[in-house]
Write a protein that holds these residues in place. Structure first.
Motif, PDB file in Angstrom:
ATOM      1  N   GLU B 220       0.836  -1.203   0.000  1.00  0.00           N
ATOM      2  CA  GLU B 220       0.000   0.000   0.000  1.00  0.00           C
ATOM      3  C   GLU B 220       0.872   1.256   0.000  1.00  0.00           C
ATOM      4  N   GLY B 221       2.029   1.148   0.673  1.00  0.00           N
ATOM      5  CA  GLY B 221       2.959   2.274   0.658  1.00  0.00           C
ATOM      6  C   GLY B 221       3.451   2.553  -0.753  1.00  0.00           C
ATOM      7  N   GLU B 222       3.812   1.495  -1.455  1.00  0.00           N
ATOM      8  CA  GLU B 222       4.288   1.659  -2.831  1.00  0.00           C
ATOM      9  C   GLU B 222       3.204   2.275  -3.708  1.00  0.00           C
ATOM     10  N   GLN B 223       2.010   1.760  -3.562  1.00  0.00           N
ATOM     11  CA  GLN B 223       0.897   2.241  -4.372  1.00  0.00           C
ATOM     12  C   GLN B 223       0.639   3.722  -4.121  1.00  0.00           C
ATOM     13  N   LEU B 224       0.781   4.096  -2.861  1.00  0.00           N
ATOM     14  CA  LEU B 224       0.567   5.491  -2.471  1.00  0.00           C
ATOM     15  C   LEU B 224       1.492   6.414  -3.256  1.00  0.00           C
ATOM     16  N   VAL B 225       2.750   6.016  -3.392  1.00  0.00           N
ATOM     17  CA  VAL B 225       3.710   6.831  -4.138  1.00  0.00           C
ATOM     18  C   VAL B 225       3.291   6.937  -5.605  1.00  0.00           C
ATOM     19  N   ARG B 226       2.900   5.803  -6.162  1.00  0.00           N
ATOM     20  CA  ARG B 226       2.475   5.831  -7.566  1.00  0.00           C
ATOM     21  C   ARG B 226       1.263   6.741  -7.744  1.00  0.00           C
ATOM     22  N   ASP B 227       0.347   6.690  -6.793  1.00  0.00           N
ATOM     23  CA  ASP B 227      -0.841   7.548  -6.864  1.00  0.00           C
ATOM     24  C   ASP B 227      -0.453   9.021  -6.811  1.00  0.00           C
ATOM     25  N   LEU B 228       0.483   9.334  -5.950  1.00  0.00           N
ATOM     26  CA  LEU B 228       0.900  10.729  -5.804  1.00  0.00           C
ATOM     27  C   LEU B 228       1.550  11.245  -7.079  1.00  0.00           C
ATOM     28  N   LEU B 229       2.263  10.350  -7.762  1.00  0.00           N
ATOM     29  CA  LEU B 229       3.004  10.776  -8.949  1.00  0.00           C
ATOM     30  C   LEU B 229       2.133  10.800 -10.204  1.00  0.00           C
ATOM     31  N   LYS B 230       0.940  10.283 -10.093  1.00  0.00           N
ATOM     32  CA  LYS B 230       0.096  10.115 -11.267  1.00  0.00           C
ATOM     33  C   LYS B 230      -0.118  11.444 -11.984  1.00  0.00           C
ATOM     34  N   ASP B 231      -0.465  12.440 -11.202  1.00  0.00           N
ATOM     35  CA  ASP B 231      -0.767  13.734 -11.803  1.00  0.00           C
ATOM     36  C   ASP B 231       0.427  14.677 -11.649  1.00  0.00           C
ATOM     37  N   ASP B 232       1.051  14.992 -12.753  1.00  0.00           N
ATOM     38  CA  ASP B 232       2.280  15.777 -12.693  1.00  0.00           C
ATOM     39  C   ASP B 232       2.067  17.203 -12.201  1.00  0.00           C
ATOM     40  N   ALA B 249       8.758   1.711   4.531  1.00  0.00           N
ATOM     41  CA  ALA B 249       9.686   0.964   3.678  1.00  0.00           C
ATOM     42  C   ALA B 249       9.161   0.908   2.245  1.00  0.00           C
ATOM     43  N   GLY B 250       7.879   0.666   2.109  1.00  0.00           N
ATOM     44  CA  GLY B 250       7.284   0.613   0.780  1.00  0.00           C
ATOM     45  C   GLY B 250       7.402   1.945   0.062  1.00  0.00           C
ATOM     46  N   ILE B 251       7.172   3.018   0.800  1.00  0.00           N
ATOM     47  CA  ILE B 251       7.235   4.350   0.198  1.00  0.00           C
ATOM     48  C   ILE B 251       8.653   4.677  -0.244  1.00  0.00           C
ATOM     49  N   VAL B 252       9.604   4.422   0.630  1.00  0.00           N
ATOM     50  CA  VAL B 252      11.002   4.708   0.299  1.00  0.00           C
ATOM     51  C   VAL B 252      11.433   3.888  -0.914  1.00  0.00           C
ATOM     52  N   SER B 253      11.074   2.621  -0.895  1.00  0.00           N
ATOM     53  CA  SER B 253      11.470   1.737  -1.980  1.00  0.00           C
ATOM     54  C   SER B 253      10.900   2.200  -3.319  1.00  0.00           C
ATOM     55  N   GLU B 254       9.615   2.509  -3.336  1.00  0.00           N
ATOM     56  CA  GLU B 254       8.981   2.914  -4.588  1.00  0.00           C
ATOM     57  C   GLU B 254       9.466   4.295  -5.036  1.00  0.00           C
ATOM     58  N   ALA B 255       9.687   5.177  -4.070  1.00  0.00           N
ATOM     59  CA  ALA B 255      10.169   6.521  -4.412  1.00  0.00           C
ATOM     60  C   ALA B 255      11.509   6.421  -5.138  1.00  0.00           C
ATOM     61  N   ARG B 256      12.400   5.599  -4.596  1.00  0.00           N
ATOM     62  CA  ARG B 256      13.725   5.458  -5.221  1.00  0.00           C
ATOM     63  C   ARG B 256      13.595   4.837  -6.600  1.00  0.00           C
ATOM     64  N   LYS B 257      12.678   3.886  -6.698  1.00  0.00           N
ATOM     65  CA  LYS B 257      12.463   3.233  -7.985  1.00  0.00           C
ATOM     66  C   LYS B 257      12.021   4.269  -9.025  1.00  0.00           C
ATOM     67  N   GLN B 258      11.221   5.228  -8.561  1.00  0.00           N
ATOM     68  CA  GLN B 258      10.719   6.273  -9.459  1.00  0.00           C
ATOM     69  C   GLN B 258      11.720   7.421  -9.564  1.00  0.00           C
ATOM     70  N   LEU B 259      12.924   7.168  -9.050  1.00  0.00           N
ATOM     71  CA  LEU B 259      14.015   8.138  -9.120  1.00  0.00           C
ATOM     72  C   LEU B 259      13.727   9.443  -8.371  1.00  0.00           C
TER      73      LEU B 259
END
Lengths: 326, 326
Positions: B220-232, B249-259
């Motif tokens: 859910e943390g990862e998804q949250l990051v993706r949701d936030l980034l959806k709209d530029d 941990a999920g947020i940090v991981s996904e954030a880094r993945k999204q650079l």
DNA sequence: TTGAAAGCGTTACCAA
DNA sequence: TTGGTAACGCTTTCAA
């Protein structure tokens, strides 16, 4: 607190009859049963578990002996507790913290009839000593045992590791690194054997400096990446197979932090296929831990109730789960 | 299996005297003691735990009732088992999987005297019903309870969350997002209250759309990051406070993945200060869970042995641990 | 179908 | 310091 004696007196029947009602014996007339049940209800009666245990000579309790509860044990513990409870058994936790004396407490409790049986995880005492407790009750191990007296539900990790190795080679990776745990453990030895055999099979160069020992958790995984990147000129592995998913998580996390692309610059394979691997999308080797716990329980039941039909062990297999890191 | 009666007969003394030796009573002559101990040794005698329990009316066993064992419970469980064992008590696990009936099993076992006391984590049954079992033995809760009958060792997460909020504001972050767990839980309510108060105190704009519910774990943390980034074009938060370290941990991981750079582009604060936060270098709010488990045990002991000197509850506090994500 | 009584293996009280 | 014996609360065998 009311007891069976009171129920007997109040109902006008004997303790034996009341006991029969309790144990759903068919040799009680419906009328009698009704009267007795009614009185039990009125008095809010419940039988005393200790008295039953003493009388029957069994506690319906199974001890689980381990150094400590950690993430890897979680599915085993949960599955065992669940399976046991479905069969009327409770699970008692004994953690030793690696202290041999504390560990023996669990075995002494088997001897003292506080538990009917024992499941053991990694134990620190001499295996022969532990085996000598078999005369007090059934014991089954999760770890691999050298001792024949104590059966084990552990699987040979050679098979699982081989799966991972075949997978990465199939994906085109050739510069394979191993992040092993405890160097002397049977698991590490099995994995190393698989590694050696497959490198030979595909005629790939073995890099002894790419086999790392003592890599147990996230932090050691992260450190491993930093170590690999230290020397820019050195040739680097293109894939790392890990002793567990925690290590894999650490490697993936640190690699991304260092702006390495996963899996393009570095591929990673975990082990156990835990929640963590699922969550982080890490390719991992599924280790059917919950099923092993079930097997462990049924193994105990088979020797606890030799009369009943034996439950057969479920035949288990490792299985590779490909995700985004390979 | 030898028993006390045999020891008595063989030694020529009575059962009473043998029992005294067992319980280190001072009223036994050294000579007698020696003889009896020698025979016990020869017969490999150990007292039967069940018989002792029945006779004494106590089992020295404490039940721990929970939905299931997960990462967050781990330190609580480990600490409780350890503390209990140091005081001669064993811990029995009862997992309900959220099933109210299975959950009651633990309480029934208290009633049937299979356990002397109960610690409960998140329970699904009606609290009044659970409270009615207090007459059968002491119960202490880890979760916060509305019921006064069952004391709780839980802490008010308002304080902990406030610590995190003050920290990020002190670091210059103003666009604060909340990743909450179960919306109706007392914890979420307390956290939200802290959030509202601090935004008011520093006169910062409240973004209702930045308070997310139902964010429990890594995914859910990862998804949250993706949701936030959806709209530029949307304005984005510059820091997220999480309901636990898994989410962080999920947020940090996904954030880094999204650079995204952490913490420059997005800062993250976890909660509980678990191993994971430590390992991944995530700023977190230390929740003294192990100490709460100790408190829980001592609370039980105090009502189990009212005669003994009361062990005072350790006064506990949240505490912010700053790491690399803020 | 029911009951009496002997276990199960201790502890603890009251005497001696 | 020791012994006798009644609890503790249930199950189980043998008879009736």
């Amino acid at each position: 607190m009311s007891n069976l004696d009171q129920i007997a007196k109040l109902s006008g029947f004997s303790k034996a009859t009341v006991s029969r009602v309790l144990n759903q014996s068919p040799h009680v007339s419906q009328a009698t049963r009704d009267i007795i049940l009614k009185i039990m209800n009125e008095l809010d009666y419940v039988p005393n578990g200790n008295a039953i245990s003493l009388s029957k000579g069994q506690t319906l309790q199974i001890g689980m002996c381990t150094e400590g509860i950690n993430e890897v044990m979680l599915p085993f513990l949960n599955s065992f507790v669940e399976t046991a409870s479905q069969n009327g058994y409770q699970t008692i936790i004994y953690t030793s913290g690696g202290d041999a004396k504390k560990e023996l407490q669990a075995f002494e409790d088997l001897r003292r009839k506080r538990v009917d049986a024992l499941v053991i995880s990694t134990c620190v005492n001499d295996q022969a000593l532990l085996g000598s407790y078999r005369k007090y009750g059934p014991i089954v191990a999760w770890q691999r045992m050298e001792l024949p007296e104590i059966p084990s539900v552990a699987m040979n990790q050679y098979d699982g590791y081989m799966l991972g190795l075949e997978h990465v080679i199939g994906q085109g990776y050739t510069r394979i690194a191993n992040a092993f745990g405890r160097p002397s453990s049977m698991n590490t030895l099995s994995r190393f054997k698989a590694y050696q055999e497959i490198m030979k099979k595909y005629d790939l160069p073995v890099h002894p400096e790419w086999s790392f020992n003592g890599i147990y958790s996230i932090r050691e995984g992260e450190q491993l990446v930093r170590d690999l990147l230290k020397d820019d000129n050195e040739e680097r592995p293109d894939v790392i197979l890990c002793s567990n998913d925690l290590v894999a998580a650490g490697i993936v996390s640190e690699a991304r932090k260092q702006l390495l692309k996963v899996p393009e610059d570095l591929a990673v394979v975990g082990f156990d296929n835990t929640e963590l691997a699922h969550s982080l999308g890490i390719t991992s080797i599924d280790n059917p831990i919950a099923a092993q716990a079930k097997n462990a329980f049924h193994l105990l039941m088979n020797s606890l109730n030799p009369s009943e039909v034996k439950v057969h062990q479920e035949k288990l297999q490792f299985c590779l789960v490909k995700r985004a890191t390979t």
